[in-house]
Each structure stands twice: as structure tokens, then as C-alpha cells.
Design a protein around this motif. Structure first.
Motif, mmCIF file in Angstrom:
data_model
loop_
_atom_site.group_PDB
_atom_site.id
_atom_site.type_symbol
_atom_site.label_atom_id
_atom_site.label_comp_id
_atom_site.label_asym_id
_atom_site.label_seq_id
_atom_site.Cartn_x
_atom_site.Cartn_y
_atom_site.Cartn_z
ATOM 1 N N ILE A 60 17.745 -9.090 -3.175
ATOM 2 C CA ILE A 60 17.146 -8.595 -1.922
ATOM 3 C C ILE A 60 16.029 -9.485 -1.382
ATOM 4 C CG2 ILE A 60 17.761 -6.210 -2.491
ATOM 5 C CD1 ILE A 60 14.815 -5.671 -3.092
ATOM 6 N N GLY A 61 15.702 -10.556 -2.104
ATOM 7 C CA GLY A 61 14.742 -11.509 -1.575
ATOM 8 C C GLY A 61 13.293 -11.047 -1.658
ATOM 9 N N PHE A 62 12.492 -11.481 -0.691
ATOM 10 C CA PHE A 62 11.038 -11.319 -0.776
ATOM 11 C C PHE A 62 10.572 -9.866 -0.680
ATOM 12 C CE2 PHE A 62 11.532 -15.774 0.096
ATOM 13 C CZ PHE A 62 10.536 -16.359 -0.679
ATOM 14 N N LYS A 63 11.457 -8.971 -0.277
ATOM 15 C CA LYS A 63 11.084 -7.547 -0.233
ATOM 16 C C LYS A 63 10.702 -7.046 -1.624
ATOM 17 C CE LYS A 63 12.592 -2.986 1.307
ATOM 18 N NZ LYS A 63 12.225 -2.304 0.052
ATOM 19 N N ILE A 64 11.276 -7.649 -2.676
ATOM 20 C CA ILE A 64 10.970 -7.207 -4.041
ATOM 21 C C ILE A 64 9.496 -7.436 -4.353
ATOM 22 C CG2 ILE A 64 11.425 -9.323 -5.397
ATOM 23 C CD1 ILE A 64 13.003 -6.099 -6.460
ATOM 24 N N ILE A 65 8.927 -8.507 -3.808
ATOM 25 C CA ILE A 65 7.508 -8.806 -4.039
ATOM 26 C C ILE A 65 6.643 -7.761 -3.345
ATOM 27 C CG2 ILE A 65 5.678 -10.507 -3.653
ATOM 28 C CD1 ILE A 65 7.947 -12.654 -3.952
ATOM 29 N N GLU A 66 7.045 -7.368 -2.135
ATOM 30 C CA GLU A 66 6.335 -6.288 -1.438
ATOM 31 C C GLU A 66 6.439 -4.983 -2.222
ATOM 32 O OE1 GLU A 66 7.560 -5.769 2.619
ATOM 33 O OE2 GLU A 66 7.809 -7.934 2.901
ATOM 34 N N ASP A 67 7.637 -4.702 -2.732
ATOM 35 C CA ASP A 67 7.871 -3.441 -3.443
ATOM 36 C C ASP A 67 6.961 -3.309 -4.665
ATOM 37 O OD1 ASP A 67 9.799 -2.824 -1.613
ATOM 38 O OD2 ASP A 67 11.507 -3.275 -2.914
ATOM 39 N N TYR A 68 6.786 -4.398 -5.413
ATOM 40 C CA TYR A 68 5.959 -4.330 -6.622
ATOM 41 C C TYR A 68 4.483 -4.608 -6.352
ATOM 42 C CZ TYR A 68 10.050 -3.705 -9.528
ATOM 43 O OH TYR A 68 11.175 -3.182 -10.115
ATOM 44 N N ILE A 113 4.165 -11.886 -7.628
ATOM 45 C CA ILE A 113 3.821 -10.470 -7.803
ATOM 46 C C ILE A 113 2.446 -10.326 -8.450
ATOM 47 C CG2 ILE A 113 4.430 -8.400 -9.137
ATOM 48 C CD1 ILE A 113 7.370 -9.027 -8.416
ATOM 49 N N ILE A 114 2.131 -11.190 -9.400
ATOM 50 C CA ILE A 114 0.798 -11.151 -10.014
ATOM 51 C C ILE A 114 -0.282 -11.383 -8.954
ATOM 52 C CG2 ILE A 114 -0.764 -12.377 -11.587
ATOM 53 C CD1 ILE A 114 1.730 -12.762 -13.412
ATOM 54 N N LEU A 115 -0.046 -12.323 -8.047
ATOM 55 C CA LEU A 115 -1.019 -12.565 -6.974
ATOM 56 C C LEU A 115 -1.166 -11.336 -6.085
ATOM 57 C CD1 LEU A 115 -0.090 -16.228 -5.970
ATOM 58 C CD2 LEU A 115 -2.075 -15.475 -7.290
ATOM 59 N N SER A 116 -0.039 -10.661 -5.781
ATOM 60 C CA SER A 116 -0.102 -9.431 -4.978
ATOM 61 C C SER A 116 -0.850 -8.330 -5.721
ATOM 62 C CB SER A 116 1.312 -8.937 -4.641
ATOM 63 O OG SER A 116 1.964 -9.830 -3.782
ATOM 64 N N ARG A 117 -0.572 -8.208 -7.019
ATOM 65 C CA ARG A 117 -1.228 -7.176 -7.818
ATOM 66 C C ARG A 117 -2.723 -7.473 -7.983
ATOM 67 N NH1 ARG A 117 1.547 -2.546 -8.408
ATOM 68 N NH2 ARG A 117 0.181 -2.103 -10.159
ATOM 69 N N TYR A 118 -3.077 -8.740 -7.970
ATOM 70 C CA TYR A 118 -4.490 -9.122 -8.045
ATOM 71 C C TYR A 118 -5.235 -8.608 -6.813
ATOM 72 C CZ TYR A 118 -8.651 -12.107 -7.897
ATOM 73 O OH TYR A 118 -9.935 -12.568 -7.815
ATOM 74 N N GLU A 119 -4.630 -8.786 -5.638
ATOM 75 C CA GLU A 119 -5.249 -8.288 -4.405
ATOM 76 C C GLU A 119 -5.391 -6.770 -4.448
ATOM 77 O OE1 GLU A 119 -6.617 -10.188 -2.196
ATOM 78 O OE2 GLU A 119 -5.910 -11.999 -3.199
ATOM 79 N N LEU A 120 -4.382 -6.117 -5.011
ATOM 80 C CA LEU A 120 -4.414 -4.656 -5.159
ATOM 81 C C LEU A 120 -5.531 -4.236 -6.113
ATOM 82 C CD1 LEU A 120 -2.603 -2.291 -4.133
ATOM 83 C CD2 LEU A 120 -1.354 -2.489 -6.285
ATOM 84 N N PHE A 121 -5.701 -5.001 -7.177
ATOM 85 C CA PHE A 121 -6.763 -4.729 -8.151
ATOM 86 C C PHE A 121 -8.140 -4.861 -7.502
ATOM 87 C CE2 PHE A 121 -9.643 -6.715 -11.380
ATOM 88 C CZ PHE A 121 -9.871 -5.577 -12.139
ATOM 89 N N LEU A 122 -8.310 -5.893 -6.689
ATOM 90 C CA LEU A 122 -9.601 -6.100 -6.016
ATOM 91 C C LEU A 122 -9.889 -4.991 -5.005
ATOM 92 C CD1 LEU A 122 -9.794 -9.929 -5.243
ATOM 93 C CD2 LEU A 122 -10.856 -8.679 -7.122
ATOM 94 N N SER A 123 -8.870 -4.598 -4.248
ATOM 95 C CA SER A 123 -9.096 -3.645 -3.156
ATOM 96 C C SER A 123 -9.129 -2.197 -3.620
ATOM 97 C CB SER A 123 -8.006 -3.811 -2.086
ATOM 98 O OG SER A 123 -6.727 -3.497 -2.627
ATOM 99 N N SER A 124 -8.302 -1.875 -4.641
ATOM 100 C CA SER A 124 -8.133 -0.465 -5.006
ATOM 101 C C SER A 124 -8.356 -0.175 -6.485
ATOM 102 C CB SER A 124 -6.724 0.007 -4.617
ATOM 103 O OG SER A 124 -6.454 -0.276 -3.275
ATOM 104 N N LYS A 125 -8.696 -1.199 -7.268
ATOM 105 C CA LYS A 125 -8.898 -1.037 -8.721
ATOM 106 C C LYS A 125 -7.655 -0.477 -9.423
ATOM 107 C CE LYS A 125 -13.000 -2.687 -9.298
ATOM 108 N NZ LYS A 125 -13.115 -4.008 -9.947
ATOM 109 N N ILE A 126 -6.478 -0.771 -8.877
ATOM 110 C CA ILE A 126 -5.236 -0.338 -9.524
ATOM 111 C C ILE A 126 -4.857 -1.394 -10.570
ATOM 112 C CG2 ILE A 126 -2.755 0.048 -9.189
ATOM 113 C CD1 ILE A 126 -3.470 1.288 -6.482
ATOM 114 N N PRO A 127 -4.801 -1.008 -11.847
ATOM 115 C CA PRO A 127 -4.535 -2.001 -12.884
ATOM 116 C C PRO A 127 -3.051 -2.339 -13.010
ATOM 117 C CG PRO A 127 -4.783 0.149 -13.887
ATOM 118 C CD PRO A 127 -5.013 0.344 -12.411
ATOM 119 N N THR A 128 -2.789 -3.493 -13.575
ATOM 120 C CA THR A 128 -1.442 -3.928 -13.916
ATOM 121 C C THR A 128 -1.442 -4.264 -15.399
ATOM 122 O OG1 THR A 128 -1.164 -4.893 -11.707
ATOM 123 C CG2 THR A 128 0.357 -5.657 -13.431
#
Length: 218
Positions: free
Chosen positions: A124-132, A162-177
Motif C-alpha cells: 500500500i506504499g507510504f500510507k503504511i508510514i502514516e498508519d503507524y 516510522i521511527i522518525l514519525s513516532r519520534y515526532e509523536l513522542f515529542l508532541s504527545s508523549k506517546i511511547p514506542t
């Protein structure tokens, strides 16, 4: 949940410690009894907790229950995620599947094989990165051994993105991975590059099995 210090499995009630007001004082010996019983339910009657793994389990359990004093003692930041490392077959996946059960009152994470994510990108391409990169809780299993993604002729280091996306999520929302890996720091940097490795240092608590831990699958 009325009393998180008690967990019922079938007709058996397991005590993990004592509820003192609004806080649970966890008893690691009792937690181990529950984990061994739950492990047999999940993985079969052959499951056991090995003596040499108890120090890893102690750190994981202190993290899961957010015991701030012990986390500080072991250099663990309760706001970060867990990167559990160790040799093939040492039990990383089993422990990450298991320890989430000691805090049923908290939001659980899903275990997702990293290779499945890469294969998803191929379809499905780059949508998978958005999904995770969303607000859900994940543990990516076997990080670093997944193939490169390829979608319509474009290559992508899927888990790195995905790690880079999750890093931004961690900074903004403190959601851990969380993640498990067989690779060491140098191998992870070679696989994902310095930028991702730098983000990983900020996102994860490193908890490691001894490199000589035996393969429990043999």
C-alpha cells in the motif's frame, strides 16, 4: 478496575502486591508467580522464567508499573519507550507479550513484527508510514531484520521512517514506542543511519539481555 493489585485468571486470583490507598505496592516475587502462570496460558506448559532473566524482568516490570523510585535506580525514564535487545531466541518477544498483562488497567500496546510493516509498505506504499505514525501504542518486534520496502519502484527504509514519525509523536504527545531487536547500537546505526539512531536514543530506554543468554527455542 477496582483493585489493580489483584488479577483474576479463570477462577484463580493472583495478588501482585498491596493496594495502599490509591497506590499499589508491587511485590516482585508475587509478580513473577503471576507472570509464570500467565506465560503458561499464553505460550504453553513448557514456559518458565529463567533465573538469569530475572534482572531484565525486574527492570521491565518496574517500567510497566511506573515505580518511579526503582526506575530512577535503574536509569529508566518512565516516559520513554523500551528497546529490548538480546541474542536470537533469548525470549524478547515473549516477555514483551507477557509483561503488558501486569497492568490491565492501562492501555496496552500491540506487538507488530517489523517485517510485516515492510511487507505492508510493498502493498500500500507510504500510507503504511502514516498508519503507524498515529496515536496508538506499538511494540515493533525484530527491528532491523526486516527487508527494505519497495513500492512502484521506490525503495524505502520503512521502519526508519516510522521511527522518525513516532519520534515526532513522542515529542508532541508523549506517546511511547517499544521495540525488540537482535542488533547492537552500531548495527542499528548502519541499518537506519545516524539521524534515526539519535532519535532512538531519545525515545527508548535500552534494556539488554546478556549477550551470552542461551537460545530458549532449542
Amino acid at each position: 478496575m477496582a483493585n489493580p493489585s489483584k488479577i483474576k485468571e479463570g477462577s484463580v486470583v493472583y495478588s501482585l502486591g498491596e493496594l495502599d490507598g490509591k497506590k499499589v505496592e508491587y511485590d516482585f516475587a508475587k509478580v513473577l508467580i503471576y507472570l509464570e502462570a500467565k506465560g503458561r496460558m499464553l505460550f504453553g506448559k513448557h514456559f518458565k522464567i529463567y533465573e538469569e532473566d530475572k534482572s531484565v524482568l525486574l527492570r521491565l516490570c518496574n517500567y510497566m508499573v511506573k515505580d518511579y523510585d526503582n526506575c530512577s535506580k535503574y536509569g529508566i525514564d518512565p516516559d520513554k519507550g523500551i528497546l529490548l535487545t538480546g541474542p536470537v531466541g533469548c525470549g524478547k518477544t515473549s516477555l514483551m507479550r507477557l509483561i503488558r498483562h501486569i497492568v490491565p488497567h492501562r492501555r496496552p500496546y500491540e506487538l507488530i513484527p517489523a517485517r510485516n510493516v515492510a511487507f505492508g509498505f510493498n502493498h500500500i506504499g507510504f500510507k503504511i508510514i502514516e498508519d503507524y505514525g498515529n496515536g496508538r501504542f506499538y511494540c515493533f518486534d525484530d527491528l532491523g531484520v526486516e527487508p527494505m520496502g519497495r513500492h512502484f519502484g521506490k525503495d524505502c527504509n520503512v521502519m526508519g521512517e516510522i521511527i522518525l514519525s513516532r519520534y515526532e509523536l513522542f515529542l508532541s504527545s508523549k506517546i511511547p514506542t517499544h521495540a525488540t531487536t537482535n542488533l547492537n547500537a552500531e548495527e542499528l546505526e548502519k541499518r537506519y543511519g545516524k539521524r534515526v539512531r539519535s532519535r532512538m536514543r531519545q525515545m527508548f530506554n535500552l534494556i539488554a539481555f546478556d549477550k551470552n543468554t542461551k537460545d530458549k527455542r532449542t
